[in-house]
Design an enzyme around this catalytic site. Sequence first.
Site, PDB file in Angstrom:
ATOM      1  N   ARG A  32       0.817  -1.264   0.210  1.00 52.11           N
ATOM      2  CA  ARG A  32      -0.016  -0.087   0.088  1.00 52.11           C
ATOM      3  C   ARG A  32       1.036   1.219   0.026  1.00 52.11           C
ATOM      4  NH1 ARG A  32      -2.436   0.451   6.101  1.00 52.11           N
ATOM      5  NH2 ARG A  32      -0.661   0.482   7.326  1.00 52.11           N
ATOM      6  N   LYS A 101       3.481 -14.110  12.493  1.00 53.08           N
ATOM      7  CA  LYS A 101       3.779 -14.783  13.619  1.00 53.08           C
ATOM      8  C   LYS A 101       3.284 -14.114  14.856  1.00 53.08           C
ATOM      9  CE  LYS A 101       7.893 -17.033  11.827  1.00 53.08           C
ATOM     10  NZ  LYS A 101       9.362 -17.260  11.985  1.00 53.08           N
ATOM     11  N   LYS A 184       7.841 -17.907  20.381  1.00 50.88           N
ATOM     12  CA  LYS A 184       9.352 -17.637  20.373  1.00 50.88           C
ATOM     13  C   LYS A 184       9.560 -16.176  20.674  1.00 50.88           C
ATOM     14  CE  LYS A 184       9.702 -16.154  15.840  1.00 50.88           C
ATOM     15  NZ  LYS A 184      10.477 -15.144  15.274  1.00 50.88           N
ATOM     16  N   THR A 241      15.803 -16.864  17.249  1.00 52.26           N
ATOM     17  CA  THR A 241      15.291 -15.581  17.702  1.00 52.26           C
ATOM     18  C   THR A 241      16.063 -15.236  19.066  1.00 52.26           C
ATOM     19  OG1 THR A 241      13.324 -16.235  16.512  1.00 52.26           O
ATOM     20  CG2 THR A 241      13.302 -14.505  17.960  1.00 52.26           C
ATOM     21  N   ARG A 248      14.574  -8.728  16.171  1.00 54.81           N
ATOM     22  CA  ARG A 248      14.008  -7.436  16.510  1.00 54.81           C
ATOM     23  C   ARG A 248      13.509  -7.652  18.009  1.00 54.81           C
ATOM     24  NH1 ARG A 248      11.896  -7.586  11.250  1.00 54.81           N
ATOM     25  NH2 ARG A 248       9.674  -8.314  12.058  1.00 54.81           N
ATOM     26  N   ASN A 249      12.926  -8.835  18.474  1.00 46.94           N
ATOM     27  CA  ASN A 249      12.465  -9.128  19.598  1.00 46.94           C
ATOM     28  C   ASN A 249      13.822  -9.052  20.701  1.00 46.94           C
ATOM     29  OD1 ASN A 249       9.424  -9.307  19.179  1.00 46.94           O
ATOM     30  ND2 ASN A 249      10.360 -10.652  17.604  1.00 46.94           N
TER      31      ASN A 249
END
Length: 324
Positions: A32, A101, A184, A241, A248-249
């Site tokens: 978009r 996720k 996770k 992760t 990023r987490n």
Amino acid sequence: MKRLAVIGGGAWGSALASVAARAGAGVVLWARDADVVAAINQRHENPLFLPGNALDRGIAATTDAAADAALIVVPAQFLRGALSMLAPLIPSGLPLLLCAKGIETGSLKTMSEIAGEILPEAPAAILSGPSFAAEVARGLPTAVTIASRDPALARAFVATLGSARFRPYSSSDPVGAEIGGAVKNVLAIACGIIEGRGLGDNARAALITRGLAEMIRLGRAKGAGAETFRGLSGLGDLVLTCTAGQSRNYALGLALGGGRSLAEALAGTRSVVEGVATAAAVARLAARLGIELPITAAVDGVLHRGMAIDMMIDGLLSRPYRSE
């Protein structure tokens, strides 16, 4: 599946568009953001979300989602809105591969449950597993899970996307794949906090292991098989992760553990850190199902309930001893 529509022009959408093009499918990337569309069509790159990675020149960006199947690659908390907007444009029965996720915070539904509510005639599969977008975009070796209750649908997506450098494994347990992919992210924030606080590798290994137990507990309560969580969409994604700075987490948890506030840690972050919303959703879902997820509850407490990090750590370390 000769022509795929990839819905979502972020890093993961751009990377999966490249995967599909390399595997020989015709790809149209729906986004978009006009700047994203122009950059992909004119310069064959997505500098806003995936800088430094050239995209396959056969990928075209557009607002036309006509295709044989669609990859839905929007953040979890925006999936409902995106599907509702696209519903009039999506032909009845168009196969969907859901690539986000997370758990929706309002309804506590998984991505497949949301899709089933809005597009009940569309057969759906889940893509999950250890996969950083930048590495996938560069063509580095990656293995993932594609899960569906319809084995033929899972195999069709495997055949459409699979290549020597992107290896999908089929599964008949979409619930397990979704729960693994959601939880996770919460555990990665916890691991980042441990690193930020300097608590050591022993503590991180313990958290990953006990976090996997929480993941399995929630998955089984939702009807998933325990074996699924020993695969790519469970243990594989969890290890990646919780140990890599690209996450990023994990990076958010690292900042929190280093003393920054949540607002400071999120400032300037263009991509969505899914674990923030998912922590609250998973904690509420666990309460609804009557199961105990202490690590998840602690992360939710820090992110959304004003709990001090040291209090969170002390609370986890003072829990009663129990058997594995």
